[in-house]
Design a protein around this motif. Sequence first.
Motif, short mmCIF file in Angstrom:
data_model
loop_
_atom_site.label_atom_id
_atom_site.label_comp_id
_atom_site.label_asym_id
_atom_site.label_seq_id
_atom_site.Cartn_x
_atom_site.Cartn_y
_atom_site.Cartn_z
N SER A 135 116.35 69.96 86.83
CA SER A 135 116.50 69.50 88.21
C SER A 135 115.75 68.20 88.45
O SER A 135 114.74 67.91 87.81
CB SER A 135 115.97 70.57 89.19
N PHE A 182 122.22 74.12 87.97
CA PHE A 182 122.72 75.04 86.93
C PHE A 182 124.18 75.37 87.15
O PHE A 182 124.94 75.53 86.19
CB PHE A 182 121.88 76.32 86.92
N THR A 183 124.61 75.46 88.41
CA THR A 183 126.02 75.76 88.68
C THR A 183 126.91 74.59 88.30
O THR A 183 128.06 74.79 87.90
CB THR A 183 126.22 76.11 90.17
N LEU A 186 122.03 76.42 77.26
CA LEU A 186 120.81 76.04 77.96
C LEU A 186 119.84 77.22 78.00
O LEU A 186 118.63 77.05 77.77
CB LEU A 186 121.13 75.58 79.37
N LEU A 187 120.36 78.41 78.29
CA LEU A 187 119.50 79.60 78.32
C LEU A 187 118.87 79.84 76.95
O LEU A 187 117.69 80.21 76.85
CB LEU A 187 120.32 80.82 78.76
N ALA A 234 126.27 77.08 79.67
CA ALA A 234 125.20 77.78 80.37
C ALA A 234 124.38 78.63 79.40
O ALA A 234 123.14 78.66 79.47
CB ALA A 234 125.79 78.67 81.47
N LEU A 266 115.41 74.06 88.75
CA LEU A 266 115.61 74.49 87.37
C LEU A 266 114.70 73.65 86.49
O LEU A 266 114.83 72.42 86.44
CB LEU A 266 117.08 74.30 86.97
N ASN A 298 115.41 80.72 89.15
CA ASN A 298 116.45 79.78 89.57
C ASN A 298 117.84 80.29 89.19
O ASN A 298 118.76 80.29 90.01
CB ASN A 298 116.20 78.41 88.94
N MET A 299 118.01 80.72 87.95
CA MET A 299 119.32 81.19 87.50
C MET A 299 119.74 82.44 88.27
O MET A 299 120.91 82.56 88.67
CB MET A 299 119.27 81.49 85.99
N TYR A 301 115.98 77.50 76.50
CA TYR A 301 114.84 77.98 77.28
C TYR A 301 114.12 79.12 76.54
O TYR A 301 112.89 79.14 76.45
CB TYR A 301 115.30 78.48 78.64
N PHE A 360 112.70 79.38 85.25
CA PHE A 360 114.14 79.32 85.02
C PHE A 360 114.84 80.63 85.32
O PHE A 360 115.99 80.66 85.74
CB PHE A 360 114.47 78.81 83.61
N LEU A 378 126.32 72.59 85.74
CA LEU A 378 126.41 72.74 84.29
C LEU A 378 127.41 73.83 83.91
O LEU A 378 128.25 73.65 83.03
CB LEU A 378 125.03 73.07 83.71
#
Length: 379
Positions: free
Chosen positions: A354, A279-280, A294-295, A291, A350, A335-336, A298, A332, A282
């Motif tokens: 991942s 995620f970092t 993507l959120l 970012a 993620l 992970n975030m 989700y 998620f 991205l």
Amino acid sequence: MSYLDYKVAQVPTGFRKVLYINWPLVLLITAVCCIGFLMLYSVAGGRLDTWAEPQMYRFAIGMVVMLGLAFVPMWFWRGISIGAYVACFLMLVAVDLFGVIGMGARRWIEIGPIRIQPSELMKIALVLLLAAYYDWLDMKRVSRPLWVLIPVVLILAPTALVLVQPDLGTSIMLVAGGGIVMFAAGVSLWYFGVVIGMAVGLVVTVMRSRGTDWQLLKDYQFRRIDTFLDPSADPLGAGYNIIQSQIALGSGGWSGRGFMQGTQSRLNFLPEKHTDFIFTVLAEEFGFIGASSLLALYMLIVFFCLYSALTNRDRFASLITIGISGTFFLYFAINMATVMGLLPAKGSPLPLVSYGGTSLMILMLGFGLVQSAHVHRPR
């Protein structure tokens, strides 16, 4: 009957089920996985065969599994719920007895050439069994102590086995996932208040146990807590991962440095850049916009799952959908929060992004159950 339902009713049964599949959910899952392929291509320095290509093959298999499970009727899942739970529980026992050790933990068992992590399977099996239990239980008994104790035991038994491995993160997800199903089933909020109070007391006890003969956590788990509270105290040791992750997140800015232009990942400052910290990568390459996008994807996946659950008149199917979507949310969110330094590091991937076969296949299996619930809901 609406005109659309009338037209669908004229289609043969097999084709009718295809039309009833939650296709927006399929498209959203595919979109997230495509972002994962893109990021795996980037962290491999522009090579497909390192991580992206194997992940594509796994996704293709997972998509076939998900769509195949959509055609399985709900009575089948009710029928195997107890057997699935018992099988996963026995595999967890097998892990503790003669499991494979990796990265300081005993979490896998090998069956021929296949390595399985039973704790991941238990996340789905637990939701399945709890949904079947509350579908069977009369609503008037849901909050009575005896009938609350049974699901609590069903949750804590595998959690204790996972905690011994040790895998604190998965243990927390099992408890939280089971709690989501109990909440959705209508268990009184007073019980959740008691659990929260006990959790606070447990945290205090765990912290006081440090350095004693009855220490409740491993030393590396306490180091994760120390790192969470003050990463700069050990910038080249336990705090290194979080510090580098935060640098990558901050350097991305609003729109990012550009695809394959992230310095933290390209210069190998980021640890586990293709798994836990992807995620970092991205965020550094596509910034806040990437970012947030993507959120948003989700959250749309969770929304479509919850909408399907709330419009489903089958209690068992509805509880399965809520339980799996809640588990996916925990995936998620944890992970975030971890890579941003909001939670102690726990080594969680993620979801759908991942690199990793077990996590991806278990998620596709879970979404297959969601699709089955959606396709076979009463109309």
